[in-house]
Design a protein around this motif. Structure first.
Motif, PDB file in Angstrom:
ATOM      1  N   VAL A  31       1.113  -1.137  -0.010  1.00 49.41           N
ATOM      2  CA  VAL A  31      -0.059   0.161   0.093  1.00 49.41           C
ATOM      3  C   VAL A  31       1.033   1.402  -0.051  1.00 49.41           C
ATOM      4  CG1 VAL A  31      -1.572   1.313   1.522  1.00 49.41           C
ATOM      5  CG2 VAL A  31      -2.007  -1.111   1.040  1.00 49.41           C
ATOM      6  N   HIS A  32       0.426   2.283  -0.758  1.00 50.03           N
ATOM      7  CA  HIS A  32       1.176   3.423  -0.712  1.00 50.03           C
ATOM      8  C   HIS A  32       0.546   4.506   0.293  1.00 50.03           C
ATOM      9  CE1 HIS A  32       3.482   6.903  -2.437  1.00 50.03           C
ATOM     10  NE2 HIS A  32       2.563   7.501  -2.219  1.00 50.03           N
ATOM     11  N   TYR A  33       1.063   4.444   1.624  1.00 49.43           N
ATOM     12  CA  TYR A  33       0.577   5.021   2.786  1.00 49.43           C
ATOM     13  C   TYR A  33       0.992   6.689   2.576  1.00 49.43           C
ATOM     14  CZ  TYR A  33      -0.052   0.455   4.758  1.00 49.43           C
ATOM     15  OH  TYR A  33      -0.077  -0.924   4.952  1.00 49.43           O
ATOM     16  N   GLU A  34      -0.243   7.102   2.858  1.00 51.45           N
ATOM     17  CA  GLU A  34      -0.040   8.806   2.961  1.00 51.45           C
ATOM     18  C   GLU A  34       1.001   9.096   4.255  1.00 51.45           C
ATOM     19  OE1 GLU A  34      -3.760  10.502   2.922  1.00 51.45           O
ATOM     20  OE2 GLU A  34      -4.518   9.564   0.978  1.00 51.45           O
ATOM     21  N   GLU A  94      -9.999  -8.174  -4.340  1.00 55.94           N
ATOM     22  CA  GLU A  94     -10.765  -7.966  -5.212  1.00 55.94           C
ATOM     23  C   GLU A  94     -11.598  -6.620  -5.046  1.00 55.94           C
ATOM     24  OE1 GLU A  94     -13.791 -11.376  -4.288  1.00 55.94           O
ATOM     25  OE2 GLU A  94     -12.487 -12.487  -5.685  1.00 55.94           O
ATOM     26  N   SER A  95     -10.821  -5.949  -4.132  1.00 59.30           N
ATOM     27  CA  SER A  95     -11.496  -4.364  -4.041  1.00 59.30           C
ATOM     28  C   SER A  95     -10.609  -3.532  -4.900  1.00 59.30           C
ATOM     29  CB  SER A  95     -11.326  -4.015  -2.700  1.00 59.30           C
ATOM     30  OG  SER A  95     -10.033  -3.716  -2.147  1.00 59.30           O
ATOM     31  N   SER A  96     -11.134  -2.245  -5.187  1.00 63.14           N
ATOM     32  CA  SER A  96     -10.044  -1.299  -5.990  1.00 63.14           C
ATOM     33  C   SER A  96      -8.925  -1.033  -5.174  1.00 63.14           C
ATOM     34  CB  SER A  96     -10.653  -0.066  -6.156  1.00 63.14           C
ATOM     35  OG  SER A  96     -10.921   0.720  -4.936  1.00 63.14           O
ATOM     36  N   GLN A  97      -7.767  -0.777  -5.579  1.00 63.62           N
ATOM     37  CA  GLN A  97      -6.689  -0.529  -4.822  1.00 63.62           C
ATOM     38  C   GLN A  97      -6.711   0.664  -3.886  1.00 63.62           C
ATOM     39  OE1 GLN A  97      -3.843  -2.566  -4.824  1.00 63.62           O
ATOM     40  NE2 GLN A  97      -3.433  -1.442  -3.059  1.00 63.62           N
ATOM     41  N   GLY A  98      -7.535   1.917  -4.384  1.00 65.11           N
ATOM     42  CA  GLY A  98      -7.762   2.883  -3.668  1.00 65.11           C
ATOM     43  C   GLY A  98      -8.520   2.563  -2.442  1.00 65.11           C
ATOM     44  N   PHE A 102      -8.742  -0.293  -0.873  1.00 70.44           N
ATOM     45  CA  PHE A 102      -7.672  -0.970   0.077  1.00 70.44           C
ATOM     46  C   PHE A 102      -6.856  -0.177   0.551  1.00 70.44           C
ATOM     47  CE2 PHE A 102      -4.606  -3.900   1.235  1.00 70.44           C
ATOM     48  CZ  PHE A 102      -4.900  -4.910   1.958  1.00 70.44           C
ATOM     49  N   ASN A 103      -6.392   0.633  -0.007  1.00 66.63           N
ATOM     50  CA  ASN A 103      -5.292   1.679   0.700  1.00 66.63           C
ATOM     51  C   ASN A 103      -6.064   2.511   1.717  1.00 66.63           C
ATOM     52  OD1 ASN A 103      -3.616   1.042  -1.415  1.00 66.63           O
ATOM     53  ND2 ASN A 103      -3.539   2.668  -2.566  1.00 66.63           N
ATOM     54  N   LYS A 104      -7.336   2.873   1.811  1.00 63.74           N
ATOM     55  CA  LYS A 104      -7.986   3.521   2.825  1.00 63.74           C
ATOM     56  C   LYS A 104      -7.982   2.705   4.062  1.00 63.74           C
ATOM     57  CE  LYS A 104      -9.981   7.617   3.530  1.00 63.74           C
ATOM     58  NZ  LYS A 104      -9.184   8.984   3.439  1.00 63.74           N
ATOM     59  N   LEU A 105      -8.550   1.512   3.929  1.00 62.72           N
ATOM     60  CA  LEU A 105      -8.534   0.459   4.915  1.00 62.72           C
ATOM     61  C   LEU A 105      -7.421   0.324   5.558  1.00 62.72           C
ATOM     62  CD1 LEU A 105     -10.916  -1.552   5.826  1.00 62.72           C
ATOM     63  CD2 LEU A 105      -9.726  -3.180   4.541  1.00 62.72           C
ATOM     64  N   ALA A 106      -6.313  -0.145   4.714  1.00 65.10           N
ATOM     65  CA  ALA A 106      -4.917  -0.432   5.206  1.00 65.10           C
ATOM     66  C   ALA A 106      -4.494   0.816   5.939  1.00 65.10           C
ATOM     67  CB  ALA A 106      -4.025  -0.769   4.312  1.00 65.10           C
ATOM     68  N   GLU A 107      -4.647   2.145   5.537  1.00 66.53           N
ATOM     69  CA  GLU A 107      -4.171   3.349   6.336  1.00 66.53           C
ATOM     70  C   GLU A 107      -4.695   3.339   7.774  1.00 66.53           C
ATOM     71  OE1 GLU A 107      -1.758   6.857   6.181  1.00 66.53           O
ATOM     72  OE2 GLU A 107      -2.340   5.779   4.195  1.00 66.53           O
ATOM     73  N   LYS A 108      -6.029   2.963   7.980  1.00 60.70           N
ATOM     74  CA  LYS A 108      -6.457   2.981   9.298  1.00 60.70           C
ATOM     75  C   LYS A 108      -6.223   2.001   9.972  1.00 60.70           C
ATOM     76  CE  LYS A 108     -11.004   2.370  11.672  1.00 60.70           C
ATOM     77  NZ  LYS A 108     -10.649   3.303  12.856  1.00 60.70           N
TER      78      LYS A 108
END
Length: 531
Positions: free
Chosen positions: A209-212, A257-261, A263-269
Motif C-alpha cells: 500500500v502507498h501510505y499517506e 478483489e477491491s479497488s486499490q484505492g 484497500f489503501n484507505k482500509l490499510a491506512e486505518k
C-alpha cells in the motif's frame, strides 16, 4: 541392513519425506577463510549482492550477535549443535548458524563489526582466539535438504520459532525463488505451510500500500511488526468480506478483489490503529466482543463512505469561475444563504426601522441547575447486521457467497428496504442450496404442494420444517413456524411481512424490522450454510 537404512526404507514405504543427516559430512573449517555468511538468510534485511561486512553489521545491529560474543567468551562455544553449510557457487555458505559464525568472525577480527568494535575488543581481551578459529560444520547435500531442516527447526516445535513475520518470510522467499505452494506443502509435511504462505501474502498486500503517512510505510516493513494483531483480523471471515480479500485455504492463495484505492484507505486505518495500539491481540481477542463488532462496523463505514465518493467523483463537474468566486460584497450562488436571508429578513433596514432604536436584547431565561451527574445516552444501534458467526461451506454456489458479502456491507439505516428484500432472497437461496447439498429435488416437492414446478420461499420452508422433524432437529421447528407466520411470535420476521415489503407498494421497512428479521432467521441460516 543397519538401523539407518531400516528407517529410510520405512519412511519411503510410508510416503513421508524424512530428514536423514547421517550421510551429511562433518568438516573442520576456518571461520574467516573458509565460511561465508548467507545473504539469503531470512534473519537479515540485506540484498543478495551485499558484502559480508553488511551481513555481519545487520546481525549485530538487529539479531543480538554481540550477546552471543559475550556468551562464547564467558562459557565457550557450545558444540551440541553445529552450523549447517552448503556448497553454493563454489563457496561454503552457512545456511543455519549465521549468528554464531558472525560472532566467531567478529571475535577473530572485531573490525568486521565497526559499530561494536570497541566492545568486542574489550570482551575478547583474555580469549584464546586461535582456539575458536577452526570449527566443525555439517554440509547438507543440497539446498532443498538444508531448507527442510531449517523449516523443521524454526517453524516446527523443536525450537523456539522465528517471529510470525520471519516464519512467513522463509516460505515467501522460496516462492519468490520459483517453488510452488503445492511443492512446499508436500515437502514440509510437519509444518503449517499453508498458514505461513497466506500470512506472507496478506502481509505483502498491506506492505504494498502507498501510505499517506510516511511513518506507517516504515512501520509495516519492520521485522518485528506485530503481524499477530493483523492475523486477528484476517483469520475472521467477516473481515475478509469487508476488505474484499479472497483466501483459498486449500491452495494457499490470496487475491485482492477491491479497488486499490479502497484497500489503501482500509490499510491506512488498520496499520495506524495497530501502531497506536488502538487494536491489539487483547482488544481483538473475540469476534463476538462489543469492541470487535464495533471495529468491524467502523471499517464498513470507512469503505462505504469511500465507495460513495469514488462513485460520484468522475461525475463531479467544476462550477464556472464566476460562480465559484463571488464579487466582493455579494453572495455566491454556490454558498449557503446568510442567516438573515434564512430568517426571511432584509439586510437593509426600512426608514421607519432606521429612526427607531433597536430593542434591548431579552434577558436569558432562567434555567434549572445542571445536575452533577447526567444519565448516559443510550448507545446507537449498529448500522450493520452482525453476520460474523455465519460460516459458509465453500461448496455452496457462488451466489450464496456474493449475497452474504453484500449483506455484510449494507448500511441498514440508509437502505432498510433493500436489506430486507435481500434477506428474503438470502433465506430462500440458502434453503435451496441446503436442499441441493442433501440431493433433495425441491421442484418435485413444490410440485406436489401446488401443482406447479415453481419453487417459492413458502415451499422451501415447508420442506425445511419436514426435514428438521425427520432429522430430529426440533430446536429449529418453532423458528420455521415463526418465519412461516403460524401465529408464533410477532409479525415482523414472517414470510408475509417480507413478501409485503417485496410486493405491497404501501408497505416499507425500518432498520429495527431488518434487525428483527435477521435475529429470527440467523440460527437457521447458520445450520444450513455451515461447512
Amino acid at each position: 541392513m543397519d538401523d539407518r537404512n531400516v528407517n529410510r526404507v520405512a519412511a519411503r514405504q510410508l510416503g513421508e519425506p524424512m530428514i536423514d543427516m547421517s550421510a551429511w559430512k562433518d568438516i573442520s573449517v576456518d571461520v574467516l577463510d573458509d565460511l561465508h555468511l548467507d545473504p539469503r538468510n531470512v534473519r537479515i534485511e540485506v540484498k543478495d549482492t551485499s558484502p559480508e561486512s553488511d551481513i555481519i553489521n545487520d546481525l549485530f545491529r538487529n539479531e543480538k550477535a554481540l550477546t552471543l560474543v559475550e556468551s562464547i567468551c564467558k562459557i565457550g562455544l557450545l558444540t551440541h549443535e553445529v552450523p549447517i553449510a552448503i556448497k553454493r557457487d563454489g563457496k561454503l555458505v552457512v545456511v543455519e548458524g549465521n549468528r554464531r559464525v558472525a560472532a566467531l568472525k567478529a571475535i577473530q577480527n572485531p573490525y568486521l563489526a565497526p559499530e561494536h568494535q570497541a566492545r568486542i575488543t574489550k570482551i575478547t581481551q583474555s580469549v584464546n582466539r586461535e582456539a575458536l578459529r577452526k570449527i566443525t560444520v555439517k554440509v547438507a547435500p543440497s539446498e532443498d535438504d538444508a531448507n527442510q531442516l531449517i523449516a523443521a527447526i524454526h517453524t516446527g516445535t523443536q525450537r523456539l520459532g522465528w517471529s510470525p513475520a520471519r516464519q512467513a518470510a522463509f516460505f515467501q522467499a522460496q516462492i519468490d525463488a520459483g517453488k510452488s505452494p503445492e511443492y512446499l506443502i508436500s515437502h514440509y509435511p510437519t509444518v503449517e505451510v499453508k498458514k505461513f504462505i497466506i500470512r506472507s501474502q496478506i502481509l505483502n498486500l498491506f506492505r504494498g500500500v502507498h501510505y499517506e503517512d510516511l511513518e506507517l510505510r516504515d512501520y509495516i516493513k519492520l521485522r518485528n511488526f506485530p503481524v499477530s494483531v493483523l492475523a486477528r483480523l484476517y483469520d475472521y471471515e467477516g473481515f475478509l468480506v469487508v476488505a474484499k480479500i479472497r483466501v483459498d485455504e486449500q491452495k494457499a492463495t490470496v487475491r485482492l478483489e477491491s479497488s486499490q484505492g479502497q484497500f489503501n484507505k482500509l490499510a491506512e486505518k488498520i496499520i495506524g490503529d495497530i501502531k497506536t495500539k488502538h487494536i491489539n491481540t487483547r482488544t481483538l481477542n473475540s469476534t463476538k466482543s462489543e469492541f470487535y463488532i464495533g471495529y468491524m462496523n467502523d471499517l464498513r463505514d470507512l469503505i462505504n463512505d469511500y465507495s460513495e465518493k469514488e462513485a460520484i467523483a468522475p461525475r463531479t463537474i467544476s462550477a464556472p469561475a464566476h460562480v465559484q468566486k463571488a464579487a466582493p460584497g455579494t453572495t455566491s450562488s454556490s454558498q449557503p444563504p446568510s442567516s438573515s436571508s434564512q430568517q426571511g429578513t432584509s439586510s437593509t433596514a426600512s426608514p421607519t426601522q432606521q429612526g427607531k432604536a433597536s430593542p434591548a436584547p431579552a434577558s436569558p431565561a432562567k434555567t434549572s441547575p445542571t445536575p452533577s451527574t447526567t444519565p448516559e445516552k443510550p448507545k446507537p444501534s449498529p448500522n450493520y447486521l452482525n453476520l460474523g458467526q455465519v460460516k459458509i461451506d465453500p461448496s455452496h454456489p457462488a451466489a450464496i457467497h456474493k449475497i452474504y458479502a453484500e449483506l455484510a456491507m449494507i448500511n441498514i439505516k440508509k437502505y432498510p428496504n433493500a436489506t430486507l428484500d435481500l434477506l428474503r432472497t438470502f433465506l430462500e437461496k440458502s434453503t435451496k442450496a441446503y436442499a441441493e447439498k442433501l440431493k433433495v429435488d425441491l421442484k418435485q416437492h413444490a410440485g406436489q404442494q401446488s401443482g406447479s414446478g415453481f419453487v417459492q420461499l413458502s415451499h422451501c420452508l415447508t420442506w425445511l420444517e419436514e426435514h428438521l422433524k425427520n432429522t430430529k432437529q426440533t430446536a429449529f421447528i418453532q423458528v420455521i413456524k415463526k418465519i412461516r407466520g403460524n401465529k408464533v411470535g410477532t409479525y415482523t420476521p414472517t414470510v408475509d411481512h417480507m413478501n409485503a415489503i417485496n410486493h405491497n407498494h404501501h408497505v416499507f421497512a425500518t432498520a429495527d424490522e431488518v434487525r428483527d428479521c435477521w435475529d429470527g432467521m440467523e440460527g437457521l441460516i447458520r445450520v444450513m450454510l455451515k461447512p
